[in-house]
Scaffold this motif. Structure first.
Motif, PDB file in Angstrom:
ATOM      1  N   PHE A 111       0.810  -1.213   0.000  1.00 35.34           N
ATOM      2  CA  PHE A 111       0.000   0.000   0.000  1.00 35.34           C
ATOM      3  C   PHE A 111       0.846   1.265   0.000  1.00 35.34           C
ATOM      4  CE2 PHE A 111      -3.210  -3.040   1.606  1.00 35.34           C
ATOM      5  CZ  PHE A 111      -4.131  -2.860   0.592  1.00 35.34           C
ATOM      6  N   VAL A 112       2.088   1.185   0.490  1.00 38.15           N
ATOM      7  CA  VAL A 112       2.986   2.334   0.363  1.00 38.15           C
ATOM      8  C   VAL A 112       3.229   2.627  -1.120  1.00 38.15           C
ATOM      9  CG1 VAL A 112       5.385   3.074   0.647  1.00 38.15           C
ATOM     10  CG2 VAL A 112       4.127   2.202   2.602  1.00 38.15           C
ATOM     11  N   GLY A 113       3.473   1.567  -1.895  1.00 40.15           N
ATOM     12  CA  GLY A 113       3.661   1.768  -3.338  1.00 40.15           C
ATOM     13  C   GLY A 113       2.426   2.349  -4.005  1.00 40.15           C
ATOM     14  N   MET A 114       1.249   1.855  -3.639  1.00 43.78           N
ATOM     15  CA  MET A 114       0.014   2.386  -4.214  1.00 43.78           C
ATOM     16  C   MET A 114      -0.221   3.831  -3.790  1.00 43.78           C
ATOM     17  SD  MET A 114      -2.423  -0.972  -3.702  1.00 43.78           S
ATOM     18  CE  MET A 114      -3.851  -0.201  -4.458  1.00 43.78           C
ATOM     19  N   PHE A 115       0.212   4.172  -2.570  1.00 39.46           N
ATOM     20  CA  PHE A 115       0.057   5.556  -2.110  1.00 39.46           C
ATOM     21  C   PHE A 115       0.834   6.513  -3.011  1.00 39.46           C
ATOM     22  CE2 PHE A 115       1.956   9.078   0.270  1.00 39.46           C
ATOM     23  CZ  PHE A 115       0.830   9.747   0.713  1.00 39.46           C
TER      24      PHE A 115
END
Length: 527
Positions: A111-115
């Protein structure tokens, strides 16, 4: 600390842990602040809140990357420097670490990457959900780490297998819901929220002093002051809970924090100031506040808090019980393969096994604890006393700074409500200079938690001196110096990147003409 193999191994792990925890609390707190800011953006549709989320997100990303890189090394150290620890309690300690790696870390990293890469690929609501899941993953990761650490402080839900000489899980629910672990989790994440709040508050104050990015700075300070005040108050409340649990499970730690050499009549006083003297076994020039320690530590007016000298006597008695447990253990292990121990021998071992770890304290002085002399037993009993002065002062620095954070965030909360954040430039300067202080408080907290646990790797179960790997001193010293040099470089790199991002400031956000910035509430009303 003696600079033998045990002392150097302890120092190496302490240094890597303290370096690592420079990154962790800011990640914990910023993730929640980002989610709050983006939620406001979704609800209002105002581009300034999107700009704020992306700006503080850049600082979050820099810190997150370096936090992960420094944390990975710590897990390898269990195999490198603490091989017998890994053998003895790996079945319990390894489970939450594995869950953290398989669930929380992958959840967090995904989810860090998607953020970062999903701003223009997802709807506002979807991206906001991703941001909240990033915050959840970050905090969930901390939960499993602190469950593992909490078990080291209060080993529940496990028993020793006398045949394999390994601790085995007997009740995983007890490990998960260990009260010490739960208290440590909420206290630690609250401290992280304070770190991030003061960081955002200080950077925003710097912008106001420089007359730059005024709208972003004011709104950021409002969020940080509100969130920081709530977090600072919760740290105090949850710290009180940790102190209460210490009085139940780690009495020696509590006595050392207070430099309480003798058992005081209930309710015990709190030593606000003094100079602990471990050699003389007294605290010089002590200034005490009546009743306070008794109320904090026991939440009663009648229950005593045992002093260090009485706890040493208790440790000596448990060492003698541990010798009998060790003897029973050796008899069980000497039986032929497949032979069952007698009922009497089994009852003896089961009854005395909680004190077996105390017998292992004698391994520092004699190979067979059953052959220890009276002098060696007395020395081992005194080994249960941690270093009092560092504990005493670390605790007081932590508490003093915690009270200061309440005052600081409370002041800016009031100024924010009155829309006078920039009315007092000297207060803005105080906020800027306060940026390092929550890190100092957090590091002091870990010193209290971990130094207070000594001489135990696992409280009452496995002494640190037994848990260490059989390495050469030169090897440990070389890796210690290497880690310190590498981590120092990483901290310098992070500070340069963070300062560069702060000086550059937020990037302007375009106002879309396609309705993208229409507030969610307005869209709901239109429907």
């Amino acid at each position: 600390m003696d600079l033998d193999i045990v002392g150097l191994s302890r120092l190496q792990f302490a240094m890597t842990a303290l370096y690592h925890f420079l990154f962790v609390p800011l990640t914990l707190g910023l993730s929640i602040l980002l989610a709050i800011m983006e939620t406001v953006y979704v609800m209002t549709g105002r581009p300034i809140w999107r700009q704020m989320t992306k700006f503080w997100g850049v600082l979050f990303g820099i810190n997150f990357a370096l936090g992960v890189s420094t944390g990975l090394v710590m897990e390898f150290q269990f195999g490198m420097n603490w091989s017998y620890y890994s053998h003895y309690v790996g079945d319990i300690f390894g489970a939450p670490l594995a869950i953290e790696g398989l669930m929380a870390f992958f959840l967090e990293a995904t989810f860090v990457g998607m953020f970062f890469f999903g701003w223009d690929r997802m709807s506002r609501v979807a991206h906001c959900i991703v941001t909240w899941l990033t915050a959840l993953g970050t905090n969930f990761s901390a939960l499993w780490i602190l469950i593992a650490n909490g078990w080291m402080q209060n080993p529940v839900g496990a028993r020793l297998n006398p045949q394999t000489l390994r601790m085995e899980v007997s009740d995983f629910a007890q490990v998960l819901f260990n009260p010490v672990a739960q208290a440590k989790f909420v206290h630690t994440v609250s401290a992280g929220y304070v770190v991030a709040s003061i960081f955002v508050l200080g950077v925003s104050a710097w912008y106001l002093l420089k007359g730059r990015h005024i709208d972003l700075a004011r709104r950021s300070m409002t969020v940080a002051a509100s969130f920081g005040l709530a977090s600072s108050l919760s740290v105090v409340v949850l710290g009180d809970e940790s102190g209460y649990l210490s009085s139940e499970h780690q009495k020696m730690k509590l006595a050392a924090i207070e430099a309480m050499w003798h058992t005081e009549p209930a309710p015990a006083p709190f030593t606000a100031f003094g100079f602990p003297d471990q050699a003389a076994r007294e605290t010089h020039y002590a200034i005490q506040i009546p009743w306070v320690m008794g109320l904090i530590g026991t939440r009663s007016l009648t229950e005593e808090i045992p002093g260090i000298l009485d706890l040493v006597k208790l440790a000596e008695r448990r060492i003698r019980e541990g010798q009998r447990a060790y003897d029973a253990l050796q008899q069980i292990r000497s039986l032929p393969p497949g032979a069952a121990a007698s009922a009497a021998l089994t009852r003896t071992f089961d009854g005395l096994s909680p004190s077996l770890g105390y017998a292992l304290l004698l391994k520092r002085y004699v190979d067979d604890p059953r052959l220890a002399t009276e002098e060696q037993i007395a020395k081992a009993a005194w080994d249960t006393v941690p270093q009092v002065a560092p504990l005493y002062w670390s605790f007081r620095v932590m508490v003093g700074l915690g009270l200061f954070f309440i005052v600081l965030t409370g002041t800016f909360f009031v100024l924010s409500a009155r829309r006078k954040l920039d009315a007092h430039p000297w207060l803005l300067k105080v906020a800027v200079w306060s940026i390092p202080l929550p890190w100092i408080a957090a590091e002091c907290g870990w010193i209290v938690a971990e130094l207070g646990r000594q001489p135990w790797a696992v409280e009452g179960v496995l002494p640190t001196a037994v848990a260490v790997s059989n390495l050469g001193i030169e090897t440990v010293l070389f890796t210690l110096l290497g880690f310190v040099a590498l981590y120092t470089v990483l901290i310098v790199v992070e500070m340069k990147l963070m300062l560069a991002a702060i000086r550059k400031g937020p990037q302007p956000e375009p106002v879309h003409g396609d309705g993208a910035d229409v507030p969610l509430i307005g869209k709901v009303r239109a429907v």
